[in-house]
Every structure is written in C-alpha cells, then in structure tokens.
Design an enzyme around this catalytic site. Structure first.
Site, PDB file in Angstrom:
ATOM      1  N   HIS A 104       0.833  -1.208   0.000  1.00 14.77           N
ATOM      2  CA  HIS A 104       0.000   0.000   0.000  1.00 14.77           C
ATOM      3  C   HIS A 104       0.864   1.253   0.000  1.00 14.77           C
ATOM      4  CE1 HIS A 104       1.158  -0.490   4.173  1.00 14.77           C
ATOM      5  NE2 HIS A 104       0.848   0.779   4.377  1.00 14.77           N
ATOM      6  N   HIS A 259       4.705   0.212   0.207  1.00 14.63           N
ATOM      7  CA  HIS A 259       5.430  -0.585   1.183  1.00 14.63           C
ATOM      8  C   HIS A 259       4.561  -1.688   1.763  1.00 14.63           C
ATOM      9  CE1 HIS A 259       3.636   2.821   3.331  1.00 14.63           C
ATOM     10  NE2 HIS A 259       3.538   2.023   4.388  1.00 14.63           N
ATOM     11  N   ARG A 274       4.521   6.662  13.947  1.00 11.21           N
ATOM     12  CA  ARG A 274       4.426   7.217  12.590  1.00 11.21           C
ATOM     13  C   ARG A 274       3.737   8.569  12.573  1.00 11.21           C
ATOM     14  NH1 ARG A 274       0.574   4.486   8.154  1.00 11.21           N
ATOM     15  NH2 ARG A 274      -0.702   6.353   8.341  1.00 11.21           N
TER      16      ARG A 274
HETATM   17  C1  OGA Z   1       3.099   2.098   8.272  1.00  8.79           C
HETATM   18  C2  OGA Z   1       3.440   0.744   7.787  1.00  8.79           C
HETATM   19  C3  OGA Z   1       5.054  -1.024   8.010  1.00  8.79           C
HETATM   20  C4  OGA Z   1       5.763  -1.747   9.111  1.00  8.79           C
HETATM   21  O1  OGA Z   1       3.465   2.413   9.414  1.00  8.79           O
HETATM   22  O2  OGA Z   1       2.528   2.863   7.499  1.00  8.79           O
HETATM   23  O3  OGA Z   1       2.931   0.321   6.784  1.00  8.79           O
HETATM   24  O4  OGA Z   1       6.607  -2.608   8.760  1.00  8.79           O
HETATM   25  N1  OGA Z   1       4.350   0.088   8.508  1.00  8.79           N
HETATM   26  O5  OGA Z   1       5.461  -1.486  10.269  1.00  8.79           O
HETATM   27 MN    MN Z   2       1.860   2.025   5.758  1.00  7.87          MN
END
Ligand code: OGA
Ligand code: MN
Length: 294
Positions: A104, A259, A274
């Site tokens: 995504h 990712h 985040r």
């Molecule tokens: C996010 C995400 C990936 C992870 O925080 O947006 O997709 O590996 N994280 O935690």
């Molecule tokens: Mn993410």
C-alpha cells in the site's frame, strides 16, 4: 549533512550524519525535501534522542500532518502520531497491530493522499524479524511496455479504506469501525499513473491494499489489469528491504513508493511511531507521444 549512501540504484538513500533531534536549518530541510523526491526514501540511523514531540515538529517542516481516522491508535499526548505496534497491554493492543501487511501507499484512500510518512523505531523484535519492504513505483512504471503505457493513459482507479478495513476486520475484530468513522473515508478516484509534483516523473499509483477497481472498465478486465500491475510492481528488481536497526527513522514518499510490513512472531514486541504528512490531489501523468508509440 554530507554522508549519503544510496540503498539501491533507484530507490532510497541512507543519511549517516544528521541527528534530527538537533536544529534543522531551512537549507538542510530543503535538501531533504528534494532528496526525498529524487530517491523516494530516506533512512536516518541512530535517532535515539528524537522525542515524540520533536518527531512531530520535524515532520511539520514537510507539510501539515494527518491524524489517523482510527483514534484508538493515536499516541495519547500527540494525536499526530499513529502507534504501530503488536504489543498488548491490559488486554488491548496499544497500537495498530496489522498495519500494512499488504502492499500500500499510506492514505491513498483520501482525496488528497499523504505526501510521505516518517516512521521511528521504538522497540524492535529480538529475532531480527519485522522488515519493511518498499517498492519503487516510478521504476515499475518506466519498465512497462509501450502498449501497457498506452492502455493506462487517462485511466482512474477507486481507492477505499472501508473495503480494506472490512477485509482486515474479518480476521481481526478489533479493527471494526462504526458507520460515522466509515463515513469520513468515502471511496475516492485517482489517476492510475500520477506525475510527482516535484520531479514530474510518472509513477504507478495503484496498490493491493486500497485500490478496488479501475473505473470505466468491465469488472473482469479491471481485475485482470490491476492484478497484472500489482504483480509487476513488486518484482524484486523494484524493491528495497529495510532491516530495522535500533532508533532508525525512515521517511518515505507515498507518491512514488509502496510498502509492505512483513510482520513478526506474536511473542516478539515491535513498536514504531508514525507521522503522516499531508499531500496534494494526484495529477495524472500524460506521456509524450514518442514514449508510447507503437
Ligand atoms: C506504516 C506501515 C510497516 C511496518 O506504518 O505505514 O505500513 O513494517 N508500517 O510497520
Ligand atoms: Mn503504511
């Protein structure tokens, strides 16, 4: 700030001599913004001194911040911080446990999707698991054949948070949302190929996580084209695998990358903070005739 190491030929740069807890002057912030546009992903090591407050402050240098639609995962003192965590305390998860276990781009389901996200490691699994994979959606667009590029001209796709969340809630009841929350994130349409606002470079902007269909195509055709684009865009040649080290902060561009969280065993603890920087409405990329000539 002078020590850079490129992570793959097209995607990602590691910055070795910048402590984000220190003052960030305007020239350095502008360099980081340009580098992000060019490289899609920046890795800052050893950000041990970075407090949640400073994380929010640094993030604001790149734009306004989003507050996640699901309040229960907010950092208590800083709602701009989304807690990504598999840790359960007093019977309740302290953060979003299954964040992104599908490909995504963050918040692609908003009319103005996110510019980029800054993810700061707090606690990492001790067994070396919990990597995050990144895909360069400019490189995958560039690698398409001319016939496919022609086919994508002018196409739009629908992105939906609710469709994704319902799929997750079926396996994780904790993710159920009520109608008023769902009403805040109606489905939106975006161009299938977008032009990056800084570099003007084209990038594929469809993802397995939130993209439900390509509009104006019959269902079967839309499904087949999306599946083909998803499979193509995650070929190993377009990927960078981030192996988290203590106190890493990774800043990625949601306009030119996707990712995927690879996850960790349930007995390991993994927590990251985040922030998510607001972005613009995606602009469709229009290729020059020569680029898509038969
Ligand atoms: C996010 C995400 C990936 C992870 O925080 O947006 O997709 O590996 N994280 O935690
Ligand atoms: Mn993410």
């Amino acid at each position: 700030m002078t020590k850079f190491v490129d992570l793959t030929p097209t995607l990602g740069t590691e910055i070795l001599d910048l402590d984000l807890a220190d003052d960030l002057d305007d020239a350095t912030a502008a360099t980081l913004q340009r580098l992000l546009g060019l490289r899609g992903l920046l890795v800052f090591r050893d950000q041990a001194k970075l407090t949640p407050e400073r994380h929010v402050e640094i993030s604001r240098r790149f734009g306004g911040l989003e507050v996640h639609v699901q309040k229960r995962y907010h950092h208590q003192a800083h709602p701009e911080i989304l807690i990504v965590s598999n840790v359960v305390e007093n019977g309740a998860p302290i953060g979003l446990a299954d964040a992104g276990k599908y490909w995504h781009s963050d918040l692609s389901y908003l009319a103005e999707p996110s510019l980029g996200s800054l993810l700061h490691a707090q606690e990492l699994p001790t067994d070396g698991s919990g990597d995050t994979l990144f895909a360069d959606t400019r490189a995958s667009y560039d690698a398409l054949d001319a016939a496919t590029k022609r086919r994508l001209v002018g196409l739009s796709a629908e992105h939906s948070y609710v469709a994704r969340n319902n799929a997750q809630a079926a396996v994780n009841p904790d993710r159920r949302i009520d109608e008023s929350t769902a009403a805040k994130v109606p489905p939106v349409l975006h161009p299938v190929v977008r032009a990056h606002p800084l570099t003007k470079r084209p990038a594929l902007f469809v993802n397995e996580g939130f993209t439900t269909r390509i509009v104006d195509l019959p269902d079967a055709e839309s499904r087949a084209l999306l599946d083909r684009l998803f499979a193509h865009s995650i070929e190993p040649r377009f990927l960078y695998r981030h192996q988290w080290r203590a106190h890493d902060l990774v800043f990625w561009d949601n306009r030119s990358t996707m990712h995927l969280a690879t996850g960790c065993p349930a007995n390991e603890r993994r927590t990251l903070f985040r922030t998510t920087v607001r972005g613009d409405r995606p602009i469709a990329y229009v290729p020059a005739a020569a680029e898509i000539a038969a």
